[in-house]
Design a protein around this motif. Structure first.
Motif, PDB file in Angstrom:
ATOM      1  N   ALA A  70       0.830  -1.206   0.000  1.00 51.47           N
ATOM      2  CA  ALA A  70       0.000   0.000   0.000  1.00 51.47           C
ATOM      3  C   ALA A  70       0.866   1.258   0.000  1.00 51.47           C
ATOM      4  N   GLY A  71       1.901   1.261   0.826  1.00 52.15           N
ATOM      5  CA  GLY A  71       2.802   2.414   0.856  1.00 52.15           C
ATOM      6  C   GLY A  71       3.513   2.610  -0.469  1.00 52.15           C
ATOM      7  N   TYR A  72       3.939   1.521  -1.089  1.00 51.23           N
ATOM      8  CA  TYR A  72       4.627   1.618  -2.373  1.00 51.23           C
ATOM      9  C   TYR A  72       3.682   2.125  -3.460  1.00 51.23           C
ATOM     10  N   ILE A  73       2.447   1.661  -3.436  1.00 47.70           N
ATOM     11  CA  ILE A  73       1.460   2.128  -4.417  1.00 47.70           C
ATOM     12  C   ILE A  73       1.205   3.622  -4.247  1.00 47.70           C
ATOM     13  N   VAL A  74       1.092   4.076  -3.003  1.00 39.62           N
ATOM     14  CA  VAL A  74       0.896   5.501  -2.743  1.00 39.62           C
ATOM     15  C   VAL A  74       2.105   6.294  -3.216  1.00 39.62           C
ATOM     16  N   MET A  75       3.302   5.793  -2.936  1.00 37.35           N
ATOM     17  CA  MET A  75       4.515   6.503  -3.335  1.00 37.35           C
ATOM     18  C   MET A  75       4.639   6.617  -4.854  1.00 37.35           C
ATOM     19  N   VAL A  76       4.297   5.545  -5.574  1.00 41.48           N
ATOM     20  CA  VAL A  76       4.519   5.540  -7.021  1.00 41.48           C
ATOM     21  C   VAL A  76       3.334   6.135  -7.772  1.00 41.48           C
ATOM     22  N   PHE A  77       2.137   5.587  -7.567  1.00 42.58           N
ATOM     23  CA  PHE A  77       1.004   5.974  -8.395  1.00 42.58           C
ATOM     24  C   PHE A  77       0.373   7.293  -7.980  1.00 42.58           C
ATOM     25  N   MET A  78       0.533   7.674  -6.730  1.00 45.51           N
ATOM     26  CA  MET A  78       0.002   8.961  -6.291  1.00 45.51           C
ATOM     27  C   MET A  78       1.108  10.010  -6.224  1.00 45.51           C
ATOM     28  N   HIS A  79       2.277   9.663  -6.713  1.00 40.77           N
ATOM     29  CA  HIS A  79       3.427  10.559  -6.844  1.00 40.77           C
ATOM     30  C   HIS A  79       3.887  11.157  -5.514  1.00 40.77           C
ATOM     31  N   LEU A  80       3.645  10.449  -4.429  1.00 42.72           N
ATOM     32  CA  LEU A  80       4.110  10.933  -3.141  1.00 42.72           C
ATOM     33  C   LEU A  80       5.620  10.752  -3.009  1.00 42.72           C
ATOM     34  N   GLY A  81       6.189   9.831  -3.764  1.00 37.20           N
ATOM     35  CA  GLY A  81       7.626   9.610  -3.729  1.00 37.20           C
ATOM     36  C   GLY A  81       8.420  10.786  -4.255  1.00 37.20           C
ATOM     37  N   ASP A  82       7.780  11.670  -5.011  1.00 40.07           N
ATOM     38  CA  ASP A  82       8.456  12.839  -5.554  1.00 40.07           C
ATOM     39  C   ASP A  82       8.426  14.035  -4.610  1.00 40.07           C
ATOM     40  N   GLU A  83       7.743  13.895  -3.493  1.00 38.06           N
ATOM     41  CA  GLU A  83       7.598  15.014  -2.563  1.00 38.06           C
ATOM     42  C   GLU A  83       8.733  15.029  -1.539  1.00 38.06           C
ATOM     43  N   ARG A  84       8.739  16.068  -0.734  1.00 43.08           N
ATOM     44  CA  ARG A  84       9.740  16.183   0.318  1.00 43.08           C
ATOM     45  C   ARG A  84       9.488  15.150   1.402  1.00 43.08           C
ATOM     46  N   LYS A  85      10.553  14.828   2.129  1.00 38.96           N
ATOM     47  CA  LYS A  85      10.473  13.796   3.155  1.00 38.96           C
ATOM     48  C   LYS A  85       9.467  14.171   4.250  1.00 38.96           C
ATOM     49  N   SER A  86       9.425  15.422   4.626  1.00 40.38           N
ATOM     50  CA  SER A  86       8.505  15.848   5.692  1.00 40.38           C
ATOM     51  C   SER A  86       7.047  15.669   5.269  1.00 40.38           C
ATOM     52  N   LEU A  87       6.737  15.949   4.017  1.00 40.94           N
ATOM     53  CA  LEU A  87       5.361  15.773   3.548  1.00 40.94           C
ATOM     54  C   LEU A  87       4.987  14.296   3.517  1.00 40.94           C
ATOM     55  N   LYS A  88       5.942  13.439   3.136  1.00 39.71           N
ATOM     56  CA  LYS A  88       5.683  12.002   3.160  1.00 39.71           C
ATOM     57  C   LYS A  88       5.319  11.549   4.567  1.00 39.71           C
ATOM     58  N   TRP A  89       6.079  12.004   5.560  1.00 35.63           N
ATOM     59  CA  TRP A  89       5.812  11.615   6.941  1.00 35.63           C
ATOM     60  C   TRP A  89       4.468  12.164   7.428  1.00 35.63           C
ATOM     61  N   VAL A  90       4.150  13.388   7.056  1.00 31.01           N
ATOM     62  CA  VAL A  90       2.888  13.989   7.495  1.00 31.01           C
ATOM     63  C   VAL A  90       1.700  13.224   6.925  1.00 31.01           C
ATOM     64  N   ILE A  91       1.837  12.712   5.721  1.00 30.42           N
ATOM     65  CA  ILE A  91       0.732  11.984   5.099  1.00 30.42           C
ATOM     66  C   ILE A  91       0.681  10.529   5.564  1.00 30.42           C
ATOM     67  N   LEU A  93       2.376   8.870   8.248  1.00 30.86           N
ATOM     68  CA  LEU A  93       2.445   8.524   9.670  1.00 30.86           C
ATOM     69  C   LEU A  93       1.074   8.398  10.340  1.00 30.86           C
ATOM     70  N   PRO A  94       0.125   9.314  10.127  1.00 33.56           N
ATOM     71  CA  PRO A  94      -1.189   9.114  10.751  1.00 33.56           C
ATOM     72  C   PRO A  94      -1.869   7.819  10.305  1.00 33.56           C
ATOM     73  N   TYR A  95      -1.742   7.481   9.028  1.00 27.06           N
ATOM     74  CA  TYR A  95      -2.328   6.228   8.546  1.00 27.06           C
ATOM     75  C   TYR A  95      -1.651   5.022   9.191  1.00 27.06           C
ATOM     76  N   ALA A  96      -0.336   5.078   9.313  1.00 23.21           N
ATOM     77  CA  ALA A  96       0.392   3.962   9.926  1.00 23.21           C
ATOM     78  C   ALA A  96      -0.017   3.800  11.388  1.00 23.21           C
ATOM     79  N   LEU A  97      -0.126   4.897  12.120  1.00 25.16           N
ATOM     80  CA  LEU A  97      -0.545   4.819  13.521  1.00 25.16           C
ATOM     81  C   LEU A  97      -1.976   4.289  13.643  1.00 25.16           C
ATOM     82  N   PHE A  98      -2.839   4.726  12.754  1.00 24.13           N
ATOM     83  CA  PHE A  98      -4.220   4.246  12.783  1.00 24.13           C
ATOM     84  C   PHE A  98      -4.290   2.752  12.494  1.00 24.13           C
ATOM     85  N   ILE A  99      -3.484   2.276  11.569  1.00 25.08           N
ATOM     86  CA  ILE A  99      -3.480   0.851  11.236  1.00 25.08           C
ATOM     87  C   ILE A  99      -2.937   0.035  12.410  1.00 25.08           C
TER      88      ILE A  99
END
Length: 117
Positions: A70-91, A93-99
């Motif tokens: 799921a994380g890899y799909i978000v990083m690649v297909f939703m282009h989150l992998g192209d963003e800054r590291k802080s934005l990746k964590w902000v998006i 981390l809450p999902y990871a904690l909820f899971i």
């Protein structure tokens, strides 16, 4: 009468053949990685018998591999992998904690129901 407001998007691709090869290679790598992870999940599910001592480990591994996919799909297909590291964590981390919270509740309640029976 010919319309002049229709844009031909196929002519709008401004990349060279080298960039096209790079993009196709990335698509194949994504497909290969997701296929391998899914195959590992299927093989583990087919090989390990439910109720055995290793079944809890397999369930936790299923959850981890699913989260990895799921994380890899978000990083690649939703282009989150192209963003800054802080934005990746902000998006992410809450999902990871909820899971993790949902897993805690599922395992806690599942064991309580099992003990009650």
């Amino acid at each position: 009468m010919e319309r002049d407001d229709i844009i031909e998007y196929s002519l709008d691709g401004h990349h060279s053949e080298e960039q096209g090869v790079k993009i196709r290679k990335k698509i194949w790598m994504v497909t290969l990685l997701l296929t391998v992870v899914t195959a590992v999940e299927v093989i583990l599910g087919a090989m390990v018998k439910q109720g055995s001592g290793a079944w809890l480990t397999v369930k936790i591994l299923f959850i981890a591999l699913t989260l990895l996919k799921a994380g890899y799909i978000v990083m690649v297909f939703m282009h989150l992998g192209d963003e800054r590291k802080s934005l990746k964590w902000v998006i992410l981390l809450p999902y990871a904690l909820f899971i993790v919270y949902l897993m805690f509740i599922a395992f806690t309640e599942g064991s309580a129901v099992h003990l009650a029976m």
